[in-house]
Design an enzyme around this catalytic site. Sequence first.
Site: not given
Ligand code: 7TS
Length: 407
Positions: A123, A200, A203, A226, A364
């Site tokens: 990501h 990371d 997910q 999530k 992303c």
């Molecule tokens: N890493 C992964 C694998 C992710 O899927 C996401 C967010 C992040 C980091 C960042 O997370 P945040 O909560 O700090 O934004 N992924 C997604 C997505 O797949 N669609 O919207 C956000």
Amino acid sequence: MTYPIEKIRADFPILAQKIRNKPLIYLDNAASSQKPNQVIDCISNFYREDYANIHRGVHTLSQRATDKYEQTRNKVKDFINADSGKEIIFVRGATEAINLIAQTFGLANINVGDEILITAMEHHSNIVPWQMLCKQKGAILKVAPINQQGELIYDKFKALISDKTKLVAVVHMSNALGSINPVKKMIAAAHAKNIPVLLDGAQAIPHISVDVQDLDCDFYVFSGHKLYAPSGVGVLYGKQALLEAMPAYQGGGDMIRTVTFEKSTYAGLPHKFEAGTPNITDTVALGAAIDYINNIGMDAIAIYENELLVYATEKARQINGLTIIGDAAEKGAILSFTLDRIHPHDIGTMLDSVGIAIRAGHHCAMPVMDFFNVPATARASFAIYNTTAEIDLLMEAIQELITIFNA
Ligand code: 7TS
């Protein structure tokens, strides 16, 4: 024991509504999941009964709020099996956690010519902070490749670990493809050369039982939103010795021990990394979300969601003109796909018109789109409250879409 799907669905009030006159089918869980009553009530009860600033009051409410906030730290510690609450740092989300590591551990330990190793399925939040650090320090970003199934090519990953590698930062489960990386093996390979590993887990955390001591990862990051908790709170896990050696991140209240105009000394873990008034209520609500998940059980969740993924994948394979993007042997509950001659944004809009929420876009993860030579994908991502009946309706809607576009 049978999976209590009806009971779970009843806990999520948002699912009961109609969108465009059709029952809502929410399949955008990889972007953010919905919240159960237990989390929603926790927020409203906390504001009604317990709210005050934490770590600073002698009064009853402040102590009560502090206790609840710290209880969540303990719940997170147990949830990921960390050794100590000192290893759990509350942040805004996975993105902030990775930036924190880059600008503390990274600034202190990564120098000119050093390498940071990531994978081709990251990501953006596990790419851009490293690019920024590389620019600051003259370091080099290395990228381990993936194959056409969307799996990491492990041998190439291993071969890229060099004497110059100072950090391996990899996604546990890909948001664009669903691929689950062989992280235990990857960590062991990096540790054989004394290189720390950041996972990371944004997910992975709602889908896979995570044990940071068993994995032996050095850092693990995830977001609350999530995991059926509110947005604006997330977790940075780090091994205590590493966190202790790292410089502080932001300066301010709560992270200090003493302050004079000449010099400040910093608080111990975990407060050293939690400057300022944090997201108190949402952190408490993260605790409620973890209680909720634990009540269902991560193992039951993993089995149920895998059934959904297998069911959806089999159905999708029967649709002419549908291409699944990401077909890894180890995969979480994400189905990314394209349709011949129909742009993913049109798929998203048309599905919304029958009440089905999916995400369309690059997720992303633009380098993943480049690798598969697509501008975007449509992505259906499943959670604890989805059903095979919903998947049937999704597949029927897709089939209908193909018929209309090709008429
Ligand atoms: N890493 C992964 C694998 C992710 O899927 C996401 C967010 C992040 C980091 C960042 O997370 P945040 O909560 O700090 O934004 N992924 C997604 C997505 O797949 N669609 O919207 C956000």
